[in-house]
Design a protein around this motif. Structure first.
Motif, PDB file in Angstrom:
ATOM      1  N   HIS A 215       3.947  -0.875   6.897  1.00  0.00           N
ATOM      2  CA  HIS A 215       2.757  -1.133   7.719  1.00  0.00           C
ATOM      3  C   HIS A 215       3.097  -0.649   9.122  1.00  0.00           C
ATOM      4  CE1 HIS A 215      -0.176  -3.787   9.961  1.00  0.00           C
ATOM      5  NE2 HIS A 215      -0.951  -3.211   9.055  1.00  0.00           N
ATOM      6  N   LEU A 216       2.534   0.478   9.504  1.00  0.00           N
ATOM      7  CA  LEU A 216       2.924   1.157  10.736  1.00  0.00           C
ATOM      8  C   LEU A 216       2.706   0.336  12.006  1.00  0.00           C
ATOM      9  CD1 LEU A 216       1.634   4.722   9.786  1.00  0.00           C
ATOM     10  CD2 LEU A 216       3.975   3.845   9.645  1.00  0.00           C
ATOM     11  N   PRO A 217       1.589  -0.386  12.159  1.00  0.00           N
ATOM     12  CA  PRO A 217       1.395  -1.134  13.411  1.00  0.00           C
ATOM     13  C   PRO A 217       2.427  -2.230  13.647  1.00  0.00           C
ATOM     14  CG  PRO A 217      -0.703  -0.841  12.265  1.00  0.00           C
ATOM     15  CD  PRO A 217       0.376  -0.414  11.321  1.00  0.00           C
ATOM     16  N   THR A 218       2.910  -2.855  12.579  1.00  0.00           N
ATOM     17  CA  THR A 218       3.853  -3.970  12.744  1.00  0.00           C
ATOM     18  C   THR A 218       5.286  -3.600  12.376  1.00  0.00           C
ATOM     19  OG1 THR A 218       3.450  -4.763  10.489  1.00  0.00           O
ATOM     20  CG2 THR A 218       2.040  -5.652  12.236  1.00  0.00           C
ATOM     21  N   GLY A 219       5.450  -2.515  11.629  1.00  0.00           N
ATOM     22  CA  GLY A 219       6.785  -2.131  11.183  1.00  0.00           C
ATOM     23  C   GLY A 219       7.267  -2.900   9.960  1.00  0.00           C
ATOM     24  N   ILE A 220       6.414  -3.731   9.371  1.00  0.00           N
ATOM     25  CA  ILE A 220       6.789  -4.488   8.172  1.00  0.00           C
ATOM     26  C   ILE A 220       6.963  -3.529   7.001  1.00  0.00           C
ATOM     27  CG2 ILE A 220       6.011  -6.202   6.484  1.00  0.00           C
ATOM     28  CD1 ILE A 220       4.536  -7.610   8.760  1.00  0.00           C
ATOM     29  N   VAL A 221       8.067  -3.677   6.271  1.00  0.00           N
ATOM     30  CA  VAL A 221       8.360  -2.827   5.120  1.00  0.00           C
ATOM     31  C   VAL A 221       8.509  -3.705   3.876  1.00  0.00           C
ATOM     32  CG1 VAL A 221       9.942  -1.150   4.103  1.00  0.00           C
ATOM     33  CG2 VAL A 221       9.543  -1.145   6.579  1.00  0.00           C
ATOM     34  N   VAL A 222       7.831  -3.338   2.807  1.00  0.00           N
ATOM     35  CA  VAL A 222       7.916  -4.063   1.542  1.00  0.00           C
ATOM     36  C   VAL A 222       8.256  -3.055   0.446  1.00  0.00           C
ATOM     37  CG1 VAL A 222       6.688  -5.434  -0.173  1.00  0.00           C
ATOM     38  CG2 VAL A 222       6.229  -5.789   2.265  1.00  0.00           C
ATOM     39  N   SER A 223       9.298  -3.356  -0.332  1.00  0.00           N
ATOM     40  CA  SER A 223       9.674  -2.489  -1.451  1.00  0.00           C
ATOM     41  C   SER A 223       9.512  -3.245  -2.758  1.00  0.00           C
ATOM     42  CB  SER A 223      11.118  -2.016  -1.303  1.00  0.00           C
ATOM     43  OG  SER A 223      11.278  -1.225  -0.142  1.00  0.00           O
ATOM     44  N   MET A 224       9.001  -2.562  -3.782  1.00  0.00           N
ATOM     45  CA  MET A 224       8.805  -3.153  -5.108  1.00  0.00           C
ATOM     46  C   MET A 224       9.259  -2.171  -6.170  1.00  0.00           C
ATOM     47  SD  MET A 224       7.517  -6.226  -5.327  1.00  0.00           S
ATOM     48  CE  MET A 224       6.907  -7.429  -4.144  1.00  0.00           C
ATOM     49  N   GLN A 225      10.022  -2.670  -7.163  1.00  0.00           N
ATOM     50  CA  GLN A 225      10.491  -1.777  -8.214  1.00  0.00           C
ATOM     51  C   GLN A 225      10.576  -2.448  -9.583  1.00  0.00           C
ATOM     52  OE1 GLN A 225      14.444  -0.546  -7.011  1.00  0.00           O
ATOM     53  NE2 GLN A 225      15.373  -2.383  -7.884  1.00  0.00           N
TER      54      GLN A 225
ATOM     55  N   LEU B 290       1.524   1.907  -9.965  1.00  0.00           N
ATOM     56  CA  LEU B 290       0.347   1.149  -9.565  1.00  0.00           C
ATOM     57  C   LEU B 290       0.637  -0.347  -9.514  1.00  0.00           C
ATOM     58  CD1 LEU B 290      -2.655   0.983  -8.899  1.00  0.00           C
ATOM     59  CD2 LEU B 290      -3.143   0.938 -11.359  1.00  0.00           C
ATOM     60  N   GLN B 291       1.353  -0.867 -10.532  1.00  0.00           N
ATOM     61  CA  GLN B 291       1.686  -2.296 -10.547  1.00  0.00           C
ATOM     62  C   GLN B 291       2.603  -2.667  -9.387  1.00  0.00           C
ATOM     63  OE1 GLN B 291       3.190  -2.252 -14.637  1.00  0.00           O
ATOM     64  NE2 GLN B 291       1.633  -3.758 -15.200  1.00  0.00           N
ATOM     65  N   ASN B 292       3.565  -1.790  -9.098  1.00  0.00           N
ATOM     66  CA  ASN B 292       4.461  -2.060  -7.976  1.00  0.00           C
ATOM     67  C   ASN B 292       3.709  -2.014  -6.654  1.00  0.00           C
ATOM     68  OD1 ASN B 292       7.025  -2.567  -9.152  1.00  0.00           O
ATOM     69  ND2 ASN B 292       7.244  -0.398  -9.626  1.00  0.00           N
ATOM     70  N   LYS B 293       2.747  -1.115  -6.538  1.00  0.00           N
ATOM     71  CA  LYS B 293       1.954  -1.037  -5.316  1.00  0.00           C
ATOM     72  C   LYS B 293       1.110  -2.295  -5.135  1.00  0.00           C
ATOM     73  CE  LYS B 293      -1.585   1.620  -2.881  1.00  0.00           C
ATOM     74  NZ  LYS B 293      -2.524   2.765  -2.931  1.00  0.00           N
ATOM     75  N   GLU B 294       0.493  -2.772  -6.230  1.00  0.00           N
ATOM     76  CA  GLU B 294      -0.328  -3.983  -6.141  1.00  0.00           C
ATOM     77  C   GLU B 294       0.518  -5.191  -5.748  1.00  0.00           C
ATOM     78  OE1 GLU B 294      -2.119  -4.191  -9.980  1.00  0.00           O
ATOM     79  OE2 GLU B 294      -3.783  -2.834  -9.459  1.00  0.00           O
ATOM     80  N   ALA B 295       1.717  -5.317  -6.343  1.00  0.00           N
ATOM     81  CA  ALA B 295       2.601  -6.432  -6.000  1.00  0.00           C
ATOM     82  C   ALA B 295       3.058  -6.319  -4.549  1.00  0.00           C
ATOM     83  CB  ALA B 295       3.806  -6.460  -6.943  1.00  0.00           C
ATOM     84  N   GLY B 296       3.358  -5.095  -4.112  1.00  0.00           N
ATOM     85  CA  GLY B 296       3.775  -4.890  -2.736  1.00  0.00           C
ATOM     86  C   GLY B 296       2.685  -5.240  -1.737  1.00  0.00           C
TER      87      GLY B 296
ATOM     88  N   ARG C 114       0.372  -7.473  -2.170  1.00  0.00           N
ATOM     89  CA  ARG C 114       0.282  -8.944  -2.121  1.00  0.00           C
ATOM     90  C   ARG C 114       1.281  -9.499  -1.112  1.00  0.00           C
ATOM     91  NH1 ARG C 114       0.704 -11.726  -7.900  1.00  0.00           N
ATOM     92  NH2 ARG C 114       0.653 -13.576  -6.577  1.00  0.00           N
ATOM     93  N   VAL C 115       2.507  -8.988  -1.180  1.00  0.00           N
ATOM     94  CA  VAL C 115       3.537  -9.466  -0.255  1.00  0.00           C
ATOM     95  C   VAL C 115       3.211  -9.044   1.178  1.00  0.00           C
ATOM     96  CG1 VAL C 115       5.974  -9.319   0.356  1.00  0.00           C
ATOM     97  CG2 VAL C 115       5.303  -9.491  -2.049  1.00  0.00           C
ATOM     98  N   LEU C 116       2.733  -7.820   1.343  1.00  0.00           N
ATOM     99  CA  LEU C 116       2.385  -7.350   2.688  1.00  0.00           C
ATOM    100  C   LEU C 116       1.275  -8.201   3.289  1.00  0.00           C
ATOM    101  CD1 LEU C 116       2.582  -5.354   5.018  1.00  0.00           C
ATOM    102  CD2 LEU C 116       1.005  -3.850   3.778  1.00  0.00           C
ATOM    103  N   ARG C 117       0.240  -8.517   2.504  1.00  0.00           N
ATOM    104  CA  ARG C 117      -0.843  -9.354   3.025  1.00  0.00           C
ATOM    105  C   ARG C 117      -0.324 -10.732   3.414  1.00  0.00           C
ATOM    106  NH1 ARG C 117      -4.072  -6.529  -0.809  1.00  0.00           N
ATOM    107  NH2 ARG C 117      -3.544  -8.021  -2.446  1.00  0.00           N
ATOM    108  N   ALA C 118       0.589 -11.274   2.606  1.00  0.00           N
ATOM    109  CA  ALA C 118       1.158 -12.589   2.932  1.00  0.00           C
ATOM    110  C   ALA C 118       1.945 -12.532   4.232  1.00  0.00           C
ATOM    111  CB  ALA C 118       2.047 -13.077   1.786  1.00  0.00           C
ATOM    112  N   ARG C 119       2.706 -11.463   4.423  1.00  0.00           N
ATOM    113  CA  ARG C 119       3.483 -11.339   5.659  1.00  0.00           C
ATOM    114  C   ARG C 119       2.569 -11.181   6.873  1.00  0.00           C
ATOM    115  NH1 ARG C 119       8.964  -7.720   4.727  1.00  0.00           N
ATOM    116  NH2 ARG C 119       9.979  -9.165   3.287  1.00  0.00           N
TER     117      ARG C 119
END
Length: 362
Positions: A251-261, A267-273, A275-280
């Motif tokens: 997330h460029l404005p905040t610098g938050i990075v989420v990795s999912m594997q 697509l599933q990893n992106k959706e899970a990521g 979810r975590v990004l929105r929570a953060r």
């Protein structure tokens, strides 16, 4: 009515307004809106019920005093009614204490190994199991969003999504209980890798975030995201997937990075990521709002450092100690098996006492 509870009036009006909104067919057909309104409706319902009880008790007491002025025999009823009115007033005062607006939300918990190498990773897996068992005792659902295994079967890091089943009262919400878990957890025990039997100290970090109800609650501009794909890897860095299914979201404005594997598809990893990004982002927004309002809040330690510990798990003594509340017990084995209730209750009690004292000062 001797006490002034005029602060309840806006809340009673808001409750009535939410009732009207929830009866609107357009709102009723929007699950996300209904969840948000339902959470607030449940929270305000406690105020409404307490206010009605206090109003009734006050009216009964006023009537009794009026009758007692003419009928001395009836005067004997007044003390009991005074006690009931005082209890109702105290209950109303308690529910008027501002609650955390996220109390009714579900959560995402991140557990990350810190100092201590493999021993820390094994302890991180112990904590993840503890939260899973505790959630099961509460009747909540647990989903592993991602996990990076260590060589000996522990977790370098793991993310759990914990959800209540159905609608719950705010005080019974997942966030209301688990928000106090954020921080550094220290363990003292003889590691499985220690041949000389010496006690080692290591740590794992826990971050707890309230989860957004749906994607619509927190709009994220796609232009604010950089999404990279790469191949999944297992313990030791070996490749466990021949396709680029793992996803890294920045997330460029905040610098938050989420990795999912963990999932097999990109697509599933992106959706899970997401979810975590929105929570953060939701957690960041809540923290900013609290700071702007200059309200004291219990900040979560985001660095994995033994000097910033909130709790110690001492295996040789079977002891658990919370350094914020002073709670101490010698049933560590039971706590790690999910009997976390008394530990969490001590944090809730301390938090509510502080809130009540703040209201009293005002």
């Amino acid at each position: 009515m001797s006490e002034d509870f005029s602060a309840a009036e806006p809340l009673l009006d808001e409750y009535a307004g939410i009732e009207r909104e929830m009866a609107d067919p357009a709102v009723a057909s929007d699950p996300g809106a209904m969840r948000r309104l339902g959470r607030r409706y449940a929270e305000l319902g406690r105020v409404v019920a307490a206010h009605r009880a206090w109003t009734a008790a006050s009216a009964d007491l006023a009537d009794a005093r009026e009758i007692a002025a003419e009928d001395p025999e009836f005067a004997r009823e007044v003390p009991a009614l005074e006690t009931a009115e005082a209890a109702a007033a105290e209950r109303l005062r308690e529910v008027l204490i501002p609650r955390d607006p996220d109390d009714g939300r579900d959560v995402i918990i991140e557990v990350k190994a810190g100092e201590g190498g493999e021993e820390s990773a094994l302890f991180a897996s112990d904590l993840a199991r503890m939260y899973t068992r505790y959630a099961e005792r509460q009747g909540w659902a647990v989903e592993v969003l991602s996990a990076t295994d260590s060589e000996l079967g522990g977790y370098k890091d793991v993310r759990l999504a914990i959800k209540a089943r159905g609608s719950v009262e705010p005080q019974d919400g997942v966030w209301a209980h688990l928000k106090y878990e954020g921080g550094v957890h220290r363990v003292q025990r003889v590691p499985v890798t220690e041949s000389a039997g010496r006690i080692h100290t290591s740590a794992a970090g826990v971050l707890v975030m309230p989860e957004a109800d749906d994607a619509g609650e927190l709009e994220i501009d796609p232009n604010d995201l950089r999404i990279d794909v790469f191949r999944s890897s297992g313990p030791g860095g070996q490749s466990v997937n021949t396709t680029d299914s793992a996803v890294r979201i920045t997330h460029l404005p905040t610098g938050i990075v989420v990795s999912m594997q963990n999932e097999k598809s990109q697509l599933q990893n992106k959706e899970a990521g997401m979810r975590v990004l929105r929570a953060r982002l939701l957690a960041e927004r809540a923290a900013a709002a609290a700071a702007e309002a200059a309200e004291a809040r219990r900040s979560q330690v985001r660095t994995v450092d033994r000097s910033e510990r909130i709790r110690t798990y001492n295996f040789p003594e079977n002891r658990i100690a919370d350094h914020r509340t002073g709670f101490k017990a010698y049933n560590l084995d039971a706590v790690l098996d999910g009997d976390l209730g008394p530990v969490i209750d001590s944090a809730i009690a301390m938090d509510e006492a502080e809130r009540l004292a703040a209201v009293g000062e005002k």
